[in-house]
Design a protein around this motif. Structure first.
Motif, PDB file in Angstrom:
ATOM      1  N   PHE A   1       1.004  -1.048  -0.071  1.00  0.00           N
ATOM      2  CA  PHE A   1       0.156  -0.137  -0.084  1.00  0.00           C
ATOM      3  C   PHE A   1       0.767   1.152   0.041  1.00  0.00           C
ATOM      4  N   PHE A   2       0.654   2.179  -0.865  1.00  0.00           N
ATOM      5  CA  PHE A   2       1.523   3.387  -1.184  1.00  0.00           C
ATOM      6  C   PHE A   2       1.043   4.630  -1.072  1.00  0.00           C
ATOM      7  N   ASP A   3       1.595   5.435  -0.407  1.00  0.00           N
ATOM      8  CA  ASP A   3       1.202   7.195  -0.444  1.00  0.00           C
ATOM      9  C   ASP A   3       2.340   7.850  -1.224  1.00  0.00           C
ATOM     10  N   THR A   4       1.931   8.523  -1.836  1.00  0.00           N
ATOM     11  CA  THR A   4       2.541   9.102  -3.055  1.00  0.00           C
ATOM     12  C   THR A   4       3.143  10.523  -2.256  1.00  0.00           C
ATOM     13  N   VAL A   5       2.962  10.931  -0.980  1.00  0.00           N
ATOM     14  CA  VAL A   5       3.418  12.012  -0.263  1.00  0.00           C
ATOM     15  C   VAL A   5       3.197  13.159  -0.597  1.00  0.00           C
ATOM     16  N   ASN A   6       3.724  13.476  -1.683  1.00  0.00           N
ATOM     17  CA  ASN A   6       3.821  15.106  -2.356  1.00  0.00           C
ATOM     18  C   ASN A   6       4.542  15.027  -3.861  1.00  0.00           C
ATOM     19  N   ASP A   7       3.966  16.148  -4.449  1.00  0.00           N
ATOM     20  CA  ASP A   7       4.540  15.942  -5.987  1.00  0.00           C
ATOM     21  C   ASP A   7       6.180  16.046  -6.027  1.00  0.00           C
ATOM     22  N   SER A   8       6.729  16.461  -4.909  1.00  0.00           N
ATOM     23  CA  SER A   8       8.379  16.423  -5.184  1.00  0.00           C
ATOM     24  C   SER A   8       8.856  15.232  -5.295  1.00  0.00           C
ATOM     25  N   VAL A   9       8.220  13.970  -4.584  1.00  0.00           N
ATOM     26  CA  VAL A   9       8.891  12.606  -4.700  1.00  0.00           C
ATOM     27  C   VAL A   9       7.935  11.805  -5.077  1.00  0.00           C
ATOM     28  N   ALA A  10       6.812  12.005  -5.623  1.00  0.00           N
ATOM     29  CA  ALA A  10       5.681  11.058  -6.028  1.00  0.00           C
ATOM     30  C   ALA A  10       6.282  10.176  -7.078  1.00  0.00           C
ATOM     31  N   ASP A  11       6.915  10.745  -8.402  1.00  0.00           N
ATOM     32  CA  ASP A  11       7.725  10.115  -9.251  1.00  0.00           C
ATOM     33  C   ASP A  11       8.484   9.025  -8.934  1.00  0.00           C
ATOM     34  N   ARG A  12       8.988   8.811  -7.737  1.00  0.00           N
ATOM     35  CA  ARG A  12       9.829   7.906  -7.311  1.00  0.00           C
ATOM     36  C   ARG A  12       9.302   6.446  -7.554  1.00  0.00           C
ATOM     37  N   ILE A  13       8.020   6.503  -7.691  1.00  0.00           N
ATOM     38  CA  ILE A  13       7.124   4.946  -7.471  1.00  0.00           C
ATOM     39  C   ILE A  13       6.974   4.650  -9.100  1.00  0.00           C
ATOM     40  N   ARG A  14       7.278   5.392  -9.943  1.00  0.00           N
ATOM     41  CA  ARG A  14       6.955   4.941 -11.098  1.00  0.00           C
ATOM     42  C   ARG A  14       7.534   3.636 -11.913  1.00  0.00           C
ATOM     43  N   PRO A  15       8.759   3.302 -11.419  1.00  0.00           N
ATOM     44  CA  PRO A  15       9.175   2.208 -12.232  1.00  0.00           C
ATOM     45  C   PRO A  15       8.512   0.865 -11.664  1.00  0.00           C
ATOM     46  N   TRP A  16       8.008   1.011 -10.656  1.00  0.00           N
ATOM     47  CA  TRP A  16       7.215  -0.227  -9.689  1.00  0.00           C
ATOM     48  C   TRP A  16       5.797  -0.253  -9.669  1.00  0.00           C
ATOM     49  N   LEU A  17       5.203   0.530 -10.478  1.00  0.00           N
ATOM     50  CA  LEU A  17       3.564   0.823 -10.271  1.00  0.00           C
ATOM     51  C   LEU A  17       2.780  -0.693 -10.581  1.00  0.00           C
ATOM     52  N   ARG A  18       3.587  -1.387 -11.396  1.00  0.00           N
ATOM     53  CA  ARG A  18       2.857  -2.583 -11.630  1.00  0.00           C
ATOM     54  C   ARG A  18       2.880  -3.739 -10.414  1.00  0.00           C
ATOM     55  N   GLN A  19       3.534  -3.374  -9.575  1.00  0.00           N
ATOM     56  CA  GLN A  19       3.599  -4.078  -8.064  1.00  0.00           C
ATOM     57  C   GLN A  19       2.964  -3.553  -7.130  1.00  0.00           C
ATOM     58  N   VAL A  20       2.275  -2.447  -7.107  1.00  0.00           N
ATOM     59  CA  VAL A  20       1.583  -1.615  -6.222  1.00  0.00           C
ATOM     60  C   VAL A  20       0.168  -2.096  -5.973  1.00  0.00           C
ATOM     61  N   HIS A  21      -0.159  -2.597  -4.741  1.00  0.00           N
ATOM     62  CA  HIS A  21      -1.816  -3.126  -4.586  1.00  0.00           C
ATOM     63  C   HIS A  21      -2.545  -2.168  -4.421  1.00  0.00           C
ATOM     64  N   THR A  22      -2.163  -0.974  -3.741  1.00  0.00           N
ATOM     65  CA  THR A  22      -2.989  -0.071  -3.470  1.00  0.00           C
ATOM     66  C   THR A  22      -2.364   1.217  -3.442  1.00  0.00           C
ATOM     67  N   LEU A  23      -2.952   2.298  -4.103  1.00  0.00           N
ATOM     68  CA  LEU A  23      -2.119   3.711  -4.156  1.00  0.00           C
ATOM     69  C   LEU A  23      -3.000   4.853  -4.016  1.00  0.00           C
ATOM     70  N   LYS A  24      -2.586   5.626  -3.263  1.00  0.00           N
ATOM     71  CA  LYS A  24      -3.432   6.745  -2.852  1.00  0.00           C
ATOM     72  C   LYS A  24      -2.689   8.137  -2.972  1.00  0.00           C
ATOM     73  N   PRO A  25      -2.720   8.688  -4.175  1.00  0.00           N
ATOM     74  CA  PRO A  25      -2.150   9.847  -4.711  1.00  0.00           C
ATOM     75  C   PRO A  25      -3.487  10.826  -4.523  1.00  0.00           C
TER      76      PRO A  25
END
Length: 343
Positions: free
Chosen positions: A176-200
């Motif tokens: 389960f991932f929180d993208t926190v803020n727009d300055s660090v949200a892009d860090r999750i991009r390479p692994w989106l296919r493995q994310v179960h739940t995303l809350k941006p």
């Protein structure tokens, strides 16, 4: 709403399912205006200044413990007065901190938050660099804790190296991932296919998807983009405008519950804790979103980042109460409520 009893206390490590939360912990210095008025550079205003327990990961962990879940936090604290007080209060709430890192050559992270008179955040500045001490080599020493987790809650304040290790070594666990803020949200991009739940939120979702997100009508297209990228469950947080949730089969809007808002800080962390609670207790997806929405609503009514009286009972009381703003099936495009997809 269907619900199981709270999870029992663990008899020994690894014998009972637990939630593992990994990420930041810090002290918030929250400044809130007394009266309405613009905030200008080089200006001044009267207000209220408070020190609060903070950190996206730490807040979520405390909420999960208050909800009765067995919760372990992996975070990093400085060996200083602020760190010791923060750890003591978090432990008192029921969070297991036995696997946290304490360092003597750095101070506990601090975050300065400026709120307007209505409790809405105007500006935030933080020094979360200490969280980079959670390196892959150090995290690998906690492999048993990761391996026994029923689910992992994390966020994009983690370094890219730590994220790479997490997805490579424990990507088979519900993440389960929180993208926190727009300055660090892009860090999750390479692994989106493995994310179960995303809350941006709206800005983070637009940044990641590359799609415009300026109105409610654009939410389904943004959610579908995340599904095509591999994310199973998407909860788009639009603050006062509500939540849009989707798992690719069912979707809908959930309006905020009618409460007297004091401070918005921490509401998103309570939402994430409610989502994790729903998954652990086998609530249908839409019911889990409703539960998380109520956790967030309660948190809006306190100046602290965690409502001290948060519990499964208080959440259900709010959901059953008169004037309830929403419930599964009450708004948006709904389909029959389905269980969460299990890996």
């Amino acid at each position: 709403m269907r619900m199981k009893k709270p999870l029992p206390e663990p008899a020994a490590f690894g014998s009972t399912p637990h939630v593992l939360v990994i990420g930041d912990s810090h002290v918030d210095i929250a400044c809130t205006q007394h009266t309405a008025g613009p905030m200008r550079p080089n200006g001044s205003t009267r207000g209220c200044v408070r020190y609060k327990r903070g950190g996206v990961a730490r807040n979520s962990a405390e909420n999960l413990a208050l909800l009765g879940c067995i919760c372990h936090l992996i975070s990093v604290f400085g060996d200083d007065e602020q760190g010791r007080e923060l750890m003591a209060a978090t432990q008192l709430a029921g969070v297991d901190l036995s696997h946290c890192l304490v360092v003597s050559d750095a101070t506990t992270a601090t975050c300065l938050i400026l709120n307007d008179h209505a409790g809405e955040m105007f500006f935030m500045m933080g020094d979360p660099g200490i969280v980079e001490r959670l390196t892959p080599d150090w995290l690998a020493t906690k492999s048993e804790l990761f391996g026994n987790a029923a689910l992992i809650v994390a966020n994009t304040d983690l370094s890219e190296d730590a994220l790479a290790w997490l997805f490579a070594c424990h990507g088979d666990c519900p993440l389960f991932f929180d993208t926190v803020n727009d300055s660090v949200a892009d860090r999750i991009r390479p692994w989106l296919r493995q994310v179960h739940t995303l809350k941006p939120n709206r800005r983070e979702a637009s940044l990641l998807s590359g799609l415009p997100f300026n109105s409610r009508e654009e939410a389904p297209a943004v959610a579908n983009w995340f599904h095509r990228a591999g994310v199973r469950h998407v909860i788009l947080s639009l603050g006062a405008h509500g939540l849009y949730y989707s798992d690719g089969r069912q979707s809908g809007w959930m309006a905020p519950l009618p409460v007297d808002v004091i401070d918005v800080t921490g509401a998103g962390d309570a939402l994430m804790a409610g989502l994790a609670y729903g998954y652990l207790h086998d609530l249908p997806f839409a019911d889990s979103v409703a539960f998380g929405n109520a956790c967030a609503a309660l948190t809006l009514t306190t100046q602290a980042n965690n409502h001290p009286e948060l519990s499964a009972a208080s959440v259900h009381a709010l959901l059953r109460g008169p004037g309830r703003a929403t419930a599964p099936g009450a708004s948006g495009v709904q389909m029959p409520s389905r269980p969460w997809g299990r890996p």
